[in-house]
Each structure stands twice: as structure tokens, then as C-alpha cells.
Motif scaffolding. Structure first.
Motif, PDB file in Angstrom:
ATOM      1  N   PRO A  20       0.793  -1.218   0.000  1.00  0.00           N
ATOM      2  CA  PRO A  20       0.000   0.000   0.000  1.00  0.00           C
ATOM      3  C   PRO A  20       0.833   1.280   0.000  1.00  0.00           C
ATOM      4  O   PRO A  20       0.401   2.301  -0.508  1.00  0.00           O
ATOM      5  N   THR A  21       2.049   1.234   0.537  1.00  0.00           N
ATOM      6  CA  THR A  21       2.908   2.427   0.507  1.00  0.00           C
ATOM      7  C   THR A  21       3.178   2.847  -0.932  1.00  0.00           C
ATOM      8  O   THR A  21       3.255   4.027  -1.240  1.00  0.00           O
ATOM      9  N   GLU A  22       3.298   1.888  -1.808  1.00  0.00           N
ATOM     10  CA  GLU A  22       3.511   2.183  -3.231  1.00  0.00           C
ATOM     11  C   GLU A  22       2.319   2.951  -3.808  1.00  0.00           C
ATOM     12  O   GLU A  22       2.478   3.831  -4.640  1.00  0.00           O
ATOM     13  N   ASP A  23       1.107   2.619  -3.335  1.00  0.00           N
ATOM     14  CA  ASP A  23      -0.083   3.355  -3.777  1.00  0.00           C
ATOM     15  C   ASP A  23       0.002   4.811  -3.349  1.00  0.00           C
ATOM     16  O   ASP A  23      -0.289   5.718  -4.116  1.00  0.00           O
ATOM     17  N   TYR A  24       0.394   5.051  -2.089  1.00  0.00           N
ATOM     18  CA  TYR A  24       0.554   6.430  -1.623  1.00  0.00           C
ATOM     19  C   TYR A  24       1.560   7.171  -2.491  1.00  0.00           C
ATOM     20  O   TYR A  24       1.328   8.293  -2.928  1.00  0.00           O
ATOM     21  N   LEU A  25       2.695   6.557  -2.726  1.00  0.00           N
ATOM     22  CA  LEU A  25       3.729   7.195  -3.536  1.00  0.00           C
ATOM     23  C   LEU A  25       3.202   7.525  -4.919  1.00  0.00           C
ATOM     24  O   LEU A  25       3.456   8.602  -5.445  1.00  0.00           O
ATOM     25  N   SER A  26       2.457   6.612  -5.486  1.00  0.00           N
ATOM     26  CA  SER A  26       1.998   6.821  -6.851  1.00  0.00           C
ATOM     27  C   SER A  26       1.060   8.012  -6.956  1.00  0.00           C
ATOM     28  O   SER A  26       1.234   8.857  -7.812  1.00  0.00           O
ATOM     29  N   PHE A  27       0.061   8.119  -6.071  1.00  0.00           N
ATOM     30  CA  PHE A  27      -0.833   9.260  -6.266  1.00  0.00           C
ATOM     31  C   PHE A  27      -0.345  10.531  -5.588  1.00  0.00           C
ATOM     32  O   PHE A  27      -0.991  11.564  -5.684  1.00  0.00           O
ATOM     33  N   TRP A  28       0.803  10.504  -4.960  1.00  0.00           N
ATOM     34  CA  TRP A  28       1.444  11.733  -4.500  1.00  0.00           C
ATOM     35  C   TRP A  28       2.539  12.175  -5.460  1.00  0.00           C
ATOM     36  O   TRP A  28       3.335  13.044  -5.141  1.00  0.00           O
ATOM     37  N   GLY A  29       2.583  11.595  -6.644  1.00  0.00           N
ATOM     38  CA  GLY A  29       3.433  12.100  -7.698  1.00  0.00           C
ATOM     39  C   GLY A  29       4.798  11.478  -7.831  1.00  0.00           C
ATOM     40  O   GLY A  29       5.640  11.974  -8.578  1.00  0.00           O
ATOM     41  N   TYR A  31       5.871   9.052  -9.477  1.00  0.00           N
ATOM     42  CA  TYR A  31       6.210   8.620 -10.838  1.00  0.00           C
ATOM     43  C   TYR A  31       6.108   9.743 -11.866  1.00  0.00           C
ATOM     44  O   TYR A  31       6.244   9.503 -13.050  1.00  0.00           O
ATOM     45  N   GLN A  32       5.872  10.961 -11.405  1.00  0.00           N
ATOM     46  CA  GLN A  32       5.783  12.084 -12.323  1.00  0.00           C
ATOM     47  C   GLN A  32       7.183  12.492 -12.790  1.00  0.00           C
ATOM     48  O   GLN A  32       8.020  12.852 -11.960  1.00  0.00           O
ATOM     49  N   PRO A  33       7.424  12.471 -14.094  1.00  0.00           N
ATOM     50  CA  PRO A  33       8.755  12.843 -14.589  1.00  0.00           C
ATOM     51  C   PRO A  33       9.097  14.307 -14.346  1.00  0.00           C
ATOM     52  O   PRO A  33      10.260  14.685 -14.338  1.00  0.00           O
ATOM     53  N   SER A  34       8.090  15.143 -14.116  1.00  0.00           N
ATOM     54  CA  SER A  34       8.346  16.564 -13.889  1.00  0.00           C
ATOM     55  C   SER A  34       8.858  16.853 -12.483  1.00  0.00           C
ATOM     56  O   SER A  34       9.340  17.936 -12.202  1.00  0.00           O
ATOM     57  N   ILE A  35       8.761  15.873 -11.595  1.00  0.00           N
ATOM     58  CA  ILE A  35       9.254  16.059 -10.223  1.00  0.00           C
ATOM     59  C   ILE A  35      10.717  15.637 -10.179  1.00  0.00           C
ATOM     60  O   ILE A  35      11.056  14.520 -10.576  1.00  0.00           O
ATOM     61  N   PRO A  36      11.580  16.521  -9.707  1.00  0.00           N
ATOM     62  CA  PRO A  36      13.006  16.185  -9.665  1.00  0.00           C
ATOM     63  C   PRO A  36      13.266  14.901  -8.879  1.00  0.00           C
ATOM     64  O   PRO A  36      12.587  14.602  -7.896  1.00  0.00           O
ATOM     65  N   TYR A  37      14.271  14.182  -9.317  1.00  0.00           N
ATOM     66  CA  TYR A  37      14.606  12.885  -8.722  1.00  0.00           C
ATOM     67  C   TYR A  37      14.841  12.998  -7.220  1.00  0.00           C
ATOM     68  O   TYR A  37      14.348  12.189  -6.449  1.00  0.00           O
ATOM     69  N   TRP A  38      15.559  14.029  -6.778  1.00  0.00           N
ATOM     70  CA  TRP A  38      15.868  14.159  -5.357  1.00  0.00           C
ATOM     71  C   TRP A  38      14.590  14.337  -4.529  1.00  0.00           C
ATOM     72  O   TRP A  38      14.517  13.860  -3.401  1.00  0.00           O
ATOM     73  N   GLN A  39      13.569  15.003  -5.110  1.00  0.00           N
ATOM     74  CA  GLN A  39      12.311  15.173  -4.385  1.00  0.00           C
ATOM     75  C   GLN A  39      11.551  13.852  -4.289  1.00  0.00           C
ATOM     76  O   GLN A  39      10.903  13.574  -3.282  1.00  0.00           O
ATOM     77  N   ARG A  40      11.641  13.046  -5.332  1.00  0.00           N
ATOM     78  CA  ARG A  40      10.984  11.735  -5.296  1.00  0.00           C
ATOM     79  C   ARG A  40      11.635  10.846  -4.234  1.00  0.00           C
ATOM     80  O   ARG A  40      10.955  10.140  -3.507  1.00  0.00           O
ATOM     81  N   GLY A 119      -5.000  15.013 -17.685  1.00  0.00           N
ATOM     82  CA  GLY A 119      -3.891  14.499 -18.480  1.00  0.00           C
ATOM     83  C   GLY A 119      -2.522  14.918 -17.982  1.00  0.00           C
ATOM     84  O   GLY A 119      -1.516  14.533 -18.554  1.00  0.00           O
ATOM     85  N   ARG A 120      -2.465  15.718 -16.920  1.00  0.00           N
ATOM     86  CA  ARG A 120      -1.172  16.177 -16.408  1.00  0.00           C
ATOM     87  C   ARG A 120      -0.429  15.074 -15.670  1.00  0.00           C
ATOM     88  O   ARG A 120       0.780  15.046 -15.663  1.00  0.00           O
ATOM     89  N   ALA A 121      -1.156  14.199 -15.026  1.00  0.00           N
ATOM     90  CA  ALA A 121      -0.502  13.130 -14.260  1.00  0.00           C
ATOM     91  C   ALA A 121      -0.406  11.862 -15.099  1.00  0.00           C
ATOM     92  O   ALA A 121      -1.286  11.561 -15.892  1.00  0.00           O
ATOM     93  N   ARG A 122       0.662  11.153 -14.897  1.00  0.00           N
ATOM     94  CA  ARG A 122       0.811   9.865 -15.563  1.00  0.00           C
ATOM     95  C   ARG A 122      -0.179   8.880 -14.969  1.00  0.00           C
ATOM     96  O   ARG A 122      -0.645   9.043 -13.864  1.00  0.00           O
ATOM     97  N   SER A 167       1.867  11.098 -21.813  1.00  0.00           N
ATOM     98  CA  SER A 167       3.140  10.386 -21.913  1.00  0.00           C
ATOM     99  C   SER A 167       4.285  11.293 -22.361  1.00  0.00           C
ATOM    100  O   SER A 167       5.311  10.802 -22.779  1.00  0.00           O
ATOM    101  N   SER A 168       4.107  12.598 -22.305  1.00  0.00           N
ATOM    102  CA  SER A 168       5.172  13.461 -22.786  1.00  0.00           C
ATOM    103  C   SER A 168       5.795  14.274 -21.645  1.00  0.00           C
ATOM    104  O   SER A 168       5.356  15.382 -21.373  1.00  0.00           O
ATOM    105  N   PRO A 169       6.790  13.733 -20.973  1.00  0.00           N
ATOM    106  CA  PRO A 169       7.399  14.444 -19.850  1.00  0.00           C
ATOM    107  C   PRO A 169       8.045  15.762 -20.251  1.00  0.00           C
ATOM    108  O   PRO A 169       8.154  16.668 -19.432  1.00  0.00           O
ATOM    109  N   GLU A 170       8.422  15.916 -21.518  1.00  0.00           N
ATOM    110  CA  GLU A 170       9.069  17.154 -21.921  1.00  0.00           C
ATOM    111  C   GLU A 170       8.094  18.328 -21.877  1.00  0.00           C
ATOM    112  O   GLU A 170       8.491  19.473 -21.867  1.00  0.00           O
ATOM    113  N   SER A 171       6.785  18.070 -21.852  1.00  0.00           N
ATOM    114  CA  SER A 171       5.841  19.175 -21.794  1.00  0.00           C
ATOM    115  C   SER A 171       5.645  19.720 -20.391  1.00  0.00           C
ATOM    116  O   SER A 171       4.923  20.650 -20.203  1.00  0.00           O
ATOM    117  N   PHE A 172       6.281  19.085 -19.413  1.00  0.00           N
ATOM    118  CA  PHE A 172       6.123  19.569 -18.031  1.00  0.00           C
ATOM    119  C   PHE A 172       7.111  20.645 -17.835  1.00  0.00           C
ATOM    120  O   PHE A 172       7.857  21.029 -17.296  1.00  0.00           O
TER     121      PHE A 172
END
Length: 172
Positions: A20-29, A31-40, A119-122, A167-172
Motif C-alpha cells: 500500500p505504501t507504493e499506492d501512496y507514492l503513486s498518487f502523490w506524484g 512517478y511524475q517525470p516533472s518532479i526532480p529525482y531528489w524530491q521523489r 492528463g497532467r498526471a501519468r 506520456s510526454s514528460p518534456e511538456s512539463f
């Protein structure tokens, strides 16, 4: 509070799922490519503390979630009464107003809408029915079947255009 409670294990997360922790992570962003790796990474590391903090600070518990569910049903009943006369929009206009948009935005999490993020979120970051407990799924279905639930569904269908290809992370 009820809306926030839906995103904690008080009502929504189906604990029989593998992680279930994976579910929390998923809808809190997570897997969003627009969020910097260090923040994830920071989100993942702080998730247990964040969940405890939310429960304590917001006083989230099954009793409070049930009270907020009753409150949500009362609000939906009032909106149902407004829509009873066949009006297209809540303020009896020929176009949506901020009242219609605000109600639809606040009610949408209760209905688990596919178009909620426009459409903003994956896909990985969307709330999915299988993440929810059976009780939450039933409540969501009941909200969807009400006149105001149908109103929200129509608002999203008619007025929530997807602005960015998902599916276009470059648009973020």
C-alpha cells in the motif's frame, strides 16, 4: 477532512494489496517525470513519517472519516436538490461558473474520475479503484449514481479537456 482521509489508510488504501505504501507514492506524484529525482527520493524516505504526521495533525481516524462522509452526503443532498429542477449548471446559467467548477473539483476525488488531472498526471499517479477498500468503492459508486455525481461526471466530460499528452514528460 474526509477528502484527505480518503488518501490515508482510514478509508481508502486496500491493505490486502501487496504494497500500500507504493499506492501512496503513486498518487502523490512519485512517478511524475516533472518532479526532480531528489524530491521523489525524499518523498519515499519521508513517507512513513508523513503518514503519521497527517493522521496526528489532521486527526484522521475512522470515526472522523465517517463523520466527514456524512457531511459530504449532506452537501451532495443539497446539490441534488438544486439540480432537481433540471438546470444544467448550479447557478442556472447557460455556461459553467466558478461554483460549478469548484464543486466538480472538490467532489471528483469521491468519484475516482479518470479525467481528474486533465492528463497532467501519468497513469501511475492516478487513484485507481483497486487501491480503495470495498467500502470506499461502494461509497464512490453511490456518489456517482446521485444527480450531483452525474453532474460532476458531465462537467469533467464536457469541460475538462486534456491539455498535455500524458506520456510526454518534456511538456512539463
Amino acid at each position: 477532512d474526509f477528502f484527505i482521509s480518503r488518501y490515508t489508510d482510514v478509508l481508502v488504501v486496500n491493505k490486502s494489496r501487496m504494497n500500500p505504501t507504493e499506492d501512496y507514492l503513486s498518487f502523490w506524484g512519485y512517478y511524475q517525470p516533472s518532479i526532480p529525482y531528489w524530491q521523489r527520493i525524499l518523498l519515499k524516505a519521508s513517507m512513513p513519517v508523513l503518514l503519521v504526521f497527517m493522521k496526528k495533525a489532521l486527526k484522521l481516524n475512522p470515526k472522523r472519516a465517517s463523520e466527514r462522509l456524512v457531511l459530504a452526503k449532506e452537501v451532495f443532498s443539497k446539490v441534488d436538490a438544486l439540480l432537481k429542477d433540471g438546470r444544467k449548471y448550479l447557478m442556472e446559467t447557460d455556461h459553467p461558473t466558478f461554483v460549478d467548477i469548484t464543486f466538480a473539483a472538490l467532489a471528483a476525488p469521491l468519484l475516482t474520475l479518470d479525467k481528474y488531472t486533465g492528463g497532467r498526471a501519468r497513469k501511475e499517479s492516478s487513484l485507481k479503484r483497486e487501491m480503495m477498500t470495498e467500502q470506499a468503492q461502494k461509497e464512490s459508486d453511490l456518489f456517482r449514481d446521485r444527480p450531483c455525481g452525474k453532474f460532476v461526471l458531465r462537467m469533467y466530460e464536457d469541460h475538462r479537456q486534456i491539455r498535455v499528452p500524458p506520456s510526454s514528460p518534456e511538456s512539463f
